[in-house]
Design an enzyme around this catalytic site. Structure first.
Site, PDB file in Angstrom:
ATOM      1  CE  LYS A 184      -3.534  -2.748   0.043  1.00  9.34           C
ATOM      2  NZ  LYS A 184      -4.327  -3.315   1.104  1.00  9.34           N
TER       3      LYS A 184
HETATM    4  C1  LIG Z   1      -5.252  -4.411   1.647  1.00  6.86           C
HETATM    5  C2  LIG Z   1      -6.735  -4.358   1.705  1.00  6.86           C
HETATM    6  C3  LIG Z   1      -7.486  -4.611   2.875  1.00  6.86           C
HETATM    7  C4  LIG Z   1      -6.920  -5.253   4.110  1.00  6.86           C
HETATM    8  O1  LIG Z   1      -5.850  -4.690   4.645  1.00  6.86           O
HETATM    9  P1  LIG Z   1      -4.812  -5.531   5.536  1.00  6.86           P
HETATM   10  O2  LIG Z   1      -4.015  -4.429   6.137  1.00  6.86           O
HETATM   11  O3  LIG Z   1      -4.028  -6.406   4.614  1.00  6.86           O
HETATM   12  O4  LIG Z   1      -5.585  -6.291   6.545  1.00  6.86           O
HETATM   13  C5  LIG Z   1      -8.841  -4.374   2.850  1.00  6.86           C
HETATM   14  N1  LIG Z   1      -9.468  -3.960   1.750  1.00  6.86           N
HETATM   15  C6  LIG Z   1      -8.809  -3.761   0.602  1.00  6.86           C
HETATM   16  C7  LIG Z   1      -9.568  -3.292  -0.593  1.00  6.86           C
HETATM   17  C8  LIG Z   1      -7.426  -3.948   0.538  1.00  6.86           C
HETATM   18  O5  LIG Z   1      -6.781  -3.770  -0.621  1.00  6.86           O
END
Ligand SMILES: *Cc1c(COP(=O)(O)O)cnc(C)c1O
Length: 405
Positions: free
Chosen positions: A202
């Site tokens: 991210k």
């Molecule tokens: C990455 C992601 C999540 C979850 O995040 P984590 O930190 O990996 O638990 C939730 N929703 C979307 C759309 C994502 O891309």
């Protein structure tokens, strides 16, 4: 070897030379010496968890997106779970979300015993379609969870209007969209609650981690309580006040983010603008290059948003190609381009099919997109050469698979 656009060259999948000798991943974190020094300093300090770095990171984050409160969590998924709790969802309630997302967006509704109801997406942005949401509202609906797919903000104004008319909470899953803007406002300052993820792919990372932003004092209080076992005050507070007394008032979890993680998040957040600028530059180069490539369709961006480009998902114009998405995907992998697919629609996962009886065909826009999507590498640490390699590989593969005129 120079490639003449449109000329056919032997693909790596058929024994030709790959565009790159090493695999370029679709996403990857950047960690600097400054980040490492910040984490090391925390390791030498008195607080490894729930100390001063948590508050510092939360305050900086809230200021960055323009929200009153930011509450950190051990993951984006934990943050989603907490938001669903704070919105008051329980057994018998329904929440509407998009099928074209990571499973966690829908799973968090199930965690609280409520039922996820999917609504189809728009063909242009692949974001949740407000008209499809409207027709799925029942007396049990309590929340809408739009996702800012790939980093393109959802239609927040429409969802807030629907929410007001039906007394619902809008929980925006902005795991893809930190730094994105909708009508000149940052995501994180618009929905009732906005959820972010700090997974390494991210925009910024804390290893694992997440955040919920909100302007509501009540939501903020419930979120803090939920991440700490349902206890109404935190350990640092008690130590400061010299108290031992605490009360567990709801069934919460240990979803706290550590000071170690937050000390990584702080310098990462300071570089967010530069990272966004780089992602936007890469997206522009891709979109310019692929405009002229038959069989490849670039992502649409609506006028009222600034995209954050977590992903760069192309869609294949299969009618112009002799290959399926699967073959096109394999050909790019053979060129050492680490492509991915976002997402297998959630209702088509075996768990959802078995539990809710989905069989495919329920959400035609999302399912049609799924058959055509390929996410190209997109991360702020990509070099110009990396970008050029992706452009070359996509051009080469498309030229090999395009129908003869
Ligand atoms: C990455 C992601 C999540 C979850 O995040 P984590 O930190 O990996 O638990 C939730 N929703 C979307 C759309 C994502 O891309």
């Amino acid at each position: 070897m120079a490639v003449i656009p449109g000329a056919k060259e032997l693909l790596a999948i058929f024994g030709g030379k790959p565009v790159r000798s090493t695999l370029l991943p679709y996403g990857r974190q950047t960690v600097t010496e400054e980040d490492i020094a910040a984490v090391a300093a925390t390791l030498r300090s008195d607080w490894l968890t729930t100390g001063p770095k948590v508050a510092e990171f939360e305050e900086a984050f809230a200021a960055k997106v323009g929200a009153k409160f930011a509450i950190s969590f051990s993951s984006g998924t934990a943050a989603l779970h907490a938001a669903v709790f704070a919105a008051g969802l329980k057994q018998g309630d329904e929440a509407i979300t998009t099928p074209l997302t990571f499973a966690a967006t829908a799973n968090c509704i199930l965690y609280q015993g409520a039922t996820p109801v999917f609504a189809d997406v728009h063909a242009d942005t692949l974001n949740l379609d407000p008209d499809q949401v409207r027709i799925r509202i029942t007396r049990n609906t309590k929340a809408i969870l739009p996702v800012d797919y790939a980093g393109h903000p959802a239609e927040l104004e429409s969802f807030l209007k629907i929410a007001e008319e039906n007394d619902l909470t809008v929980i925006e899953d902005s795991a893809h969209a930190l730094g994105a803007e909708y009508k000149n406002r940052f995501v994180g300052s618009i929905a009732h609650m906005t959820v972010f993820s700090f997974h390494p792919v991210k925009h910024l990372t804390t290893g694992e981690g997440g955040m919920v932003t909100t302007d509501s004092e009540k939501f903020a209080e419930n979120l803090r309580c939920f991440r700490n076992h349902g206890i109404s005050s935190d350990a640092r507070d008690r130590q400061a006040k010299g108290q031992w007394f605490y009360e567990m008032v709801v069934l919460g979890y240990n979803y706290r983010l550590t000071d170690i993680a937050c000390s990584l998040g702080i310098p990462q957040l300071q570089r967010l603008d530069a990272n966004l600028a780089r992602r936007r530059e890469i997206a522009k180069r891709y979109s310019t290059a692929f405009q002229a490539v038959p069989g490849v369709m670039v992502p649409n961006v609506r006028d009222e948003v600034r995209h954050a480009w977590h992903l760069y998902p192309i869609r294949l114009d299969l009618e112009k190609l002799t290959a399926s998405r699967g073959e096109f995907f394999k050909a790019l992998r053979a060129e050492n381009i680490g492509v991915n697919v976002h997402y297998i629609p959630v209702h088509l996962h075996p768990y959802y099919q078995q539990r809710f009886g989905y069989r495919g065909g329920e959400y035609p826009v999302a399912e049609r997109a799924y058959d055509r999507l390929i996410s190209l590498p997109m991360f702020h640490g990509m070099s110009d050469q990396d970008v050029a390699d992706v452009v070359l590989a996509v051009t080469k593969v498309a030229a090999a698979f395009v129908h003869e005129p």
